[in-house]
Design an enzyme around this catalytic site. Sequence first.
Site, PDB file in Angstrom:
ATOM      1  N   SER A  63       0.794  -1.233   0.000  1.00 11.61           N
ATOM      2  CA  SER A  63       0.000   0.000   0.000  1.00 11.61           C
ATOM      3  C   SER A  63       0.826   1.282   0.000  1.00 11.61           C
ATOM      4  O   SER A  63       0.258   2.371  -0.170  1.00 11.61           O
ATOM      5  CB  SER A  63      -0.928   0.020   1.214  1.00 11.61           C
ATOM      6  OG  SER A  63      -2.071  -0.728   0.911  1.00 11.61           O
ATOM      7  N   LYS A  66       0.346   3.412  -2.943  1.00  9.34           N
ATOM      8  CA  LYS A  66      -0.814   4.295  -3.085  1.00  9.34           C
ATOM      9  C   LYS A  66      -0.409   5.777  -3.050  1.00  9.34           C
ATOM     10  O   LYS A  66      -1.093   6.627  -3.612  1.00  9.34           O
ATOM     11  CB  LYS A  66      -1.844   3.989  -1.977  1.00  9.34           C
ATOM     12  CG  LYS A  66      -2.472   2.596  -2.152  1.00  9.34           C
ATOM     13  CD  LYS A  66      -3.308   2.146  -0.962  1.00  9.34           C
ATOM     14  CE  LYS A  66      -3.873   0.741  -1.219  1.00  9.34           C
ATOM     15  NZ  LYS A  66      -4.498   0.123  -0.047  1.00  9.34           N
ATOM     16  N   TYR A 188      -3.491  -2.515 -10.367  1.00  8.12           N
ATOM     17  CA  TYR A 188      -3.455  -2.375  -8.899  1.00  8.12           C
ATOM     18  C   TYR A 188      -2.581  -3.462  -8.261  1.00  8.12           C
ATOM     19  O   TYR A 188      -1.770  -3.184  -7.373  1.00  8.12           O
ATOM     20  CB  TYR A 188      -4.894  -2.418  -8.357  1.00  8.12           C
ATOM     21  CG  TYR A 188      -4.943  -2.339  -6.853  1.00  8.12           C
ATOM     22  CD1 TYR A 188      -4.763  -1.129  -6.200  1.00  8.12           C
ATOM     23  CD2 TYR A 188      -5.135  -3.487  -6.083  1.00  8.12           C
ATOM     24  CE1 TYR A 188      -4.778  -1.056  -4.815  1.00  8.12           C
ATOM     25  CE2 TYR A 188      -5.156  -3.422  -4.703  1.00  8.12           C
ATOM     26  CZ  TYR A 188      -4.974  -2.209  -4.067  1.00  8.12           C
ATOM     27  OH  TYR A 188      -4.981  -2.135  -2.704  1.00  8.12           O
ATOM     28  N   TYR A 240      -4.044   2.691   8.008  1.00  9.96           N
ATOM     29  CA  TYR A 240      -5.279   1.938   8.202  1.00  9.96           C
ATOM     30  C   TYR A 240      -6.031   2.515   9.405  1.00  9.96           C
ATOM     31  O   TYR A 240      -6.003   3.723   9.620  1.00  9.96           O
ATOM     32  CB  TYR A 240      -4.985   0.433   8.361  1.00  9.96           C
ATOM     33  CG  TYR A 240      -3.983  -0.081   7.355  1.00  9.96           C
ATOM     34  CD1 TYR A 240      -4.295  -0.112   6.000  1.00  9.96           C
ATOM     35  CD2 TYR A 240      -2.720  -0.512   7.733  1.00  9.96           C
ATOM     36  CE1 TYR A 240      -3.389  -0.568   5.060  1.00  9.96           C
ATOM     37  CE2 TYR A 240      -1.801  -0.980   6.804  1.00  9.96           C
ATOM     38  CZ  TYR A 240      -2.140  -1.006   5.468  1.00  9.96           C
ATOM     39  OH  TYR A 240      -1.243  -1.447   4.546  1.00  9.96           O
ATOM     40  N   VAL A 258       1.206  -3.819   3.824  1.00  9.07           N
ATOM     41  CA  VAL A 258       1.186  -5.115   4.511  1.00  9.07           C
ATOM     42  C   VAL A 258       2.408  -5.983   4.192  1.00  9.07           C
ATOM     43  O   VAL A 258       2.558  -7.059   4.760  1.00  9.07           O
ATOM     44  CB  VAL A 258      -0.116  -5.922   4.244  1.00  9.07           C
ATOM     45  CG1 VAL A 258      -1.330  -5.212   4.807  1.00  9.07           C
ATOM     46  CG2 VAL A 258      -0.277  -6.235   2.774  1.00  9.07           C
TER      47      VAL A 258
HETATM   48  N1  GLU Z   1      -2.246  -5.707  -2.045  1.00  6.41           N
HETATM   49  C1  GLU Z   1      -2.905  -5.359  -0.889  1.00  6.41           C
HETATM   50  C2  GLU Z   1      -4.394  -5.381  -1.082  1.00  6.41           C
HETATM   51  O1  GLU Z   1      -4.969  -4.563  -1.745  1.00  6.41           O
HETATM   52  C3  GLU Z   1      -2.405  -4.058  -0.338  1.00  6.41           C
HETATM   53  C4  GLU Z   1      -2.759  -4.045   1.044  1.00  6.41           C
HETATM   54  C5  GLU Z   1      -1.950  -3.103   1.868  1.00  6.41           C
HETATM   55  O2  GLU Z   1      -0.729  -3.058   1.844  1.00  6.41           O
HETATM   56  O3  GLU Z   1      -2.642  -2.410   2.599  1.00  6.41           O
HETATM   57  O4  GLU Z   1      -5.051  -6.225  -0.568  1.00  6.41           O
END
Ligand code: GLU
Length: 304
Positions: A63, A66, A188, A240, A258
């Site tokens: 993430s 992002k 993505y 998060y 994650v």
């Molecule tokens: N590839 C992960 C998902 O979208 C990213 C999650 C993350 O790092 O928050 O489920």
Amino acid sequence: MDYQNVIDRIHGQLGDLWKQGRVADYIPVLAKIDPRQFGMAVATLDGCEYRCGDAQVCFSIQSISKVFTLAMVVQRLGDDIWKSVGREPSGNPFNSLVQLEYEQGMPRNPFINAGAMVVTDRLISLYPHPKDAIIEFVRGICGNDDIYYDKEIARSEWLNADRNMALAYFMKSFGNIVNDVDTLLDVYCHQCAISMSSVDLARAFLFLSNRGVNPFDGTRILTVSQAKRLGALMLTCGFYDESGDFAFRVGLPGKSGVGGGIAAYIPGSLAVAVWSPGLDRHGNSLAGMAALEQFTTDIGNSIF
Ligand code: GLU
């Protein structure tokens, strides 16, 4: 400030914290990663770099990507992106569906999965070769042309993307996703699977510390105001439903993934990245959070 001494001391003081977290296991390839690893890197705007432990080991940034895709879209679309994505913390897990129904397909912020997928959807509309464009952007901001996707992780991610697919189709039903969902998920899953080290990540966050200007080639990526806004979003939504606690403990804008990585920065000064794959129950690196908390405590500096 002797940053080398600071991070070496933090590494030594972590005790067995880096053995306690749990690696993300909803993506099978991530579940195979040895949690007992820790790396930390600092890059300063005056051109110095410091590293310790596994700082040069590459991992999937998940993430944290992002932030990069948002920067690319804000750069081209400006404020228009905020017609489709909100700017409030969600207080829900990163892949939650519930809020989307109440809020009619408009994700709370660009750092939960739904919001990030809207951003990636816009990116696909803006760039004819989105996967190449993302890699080129990331290489440019950290000055490392070797950065690439970890294809095995991208594939594993794709094979386990049911929930993300559900989020994307749900938003498409409200008209907030315009491209084909398979294409969106392909891009993505790849952005999550960008493979970088803590050293790369610290460098990649320097343009934010530098108020939008890439310190490696002097190009302006974001306006001062856009850089401020990305920082504000990272501070309020970057971790998060533990974003408040990160702000409380560390006091820096940053973003976690994650894969166990966290990147953060002090405006006008430095960027810092940590990696330790063992996660806490919110999906943030357990040792990484502790290390960054100690970092801002030891250097006596944060944004507050
Ligand atoms: N590839 C992960 C998902 O979208 C990213 C999650 C993350 O790092 O928050 O489920």
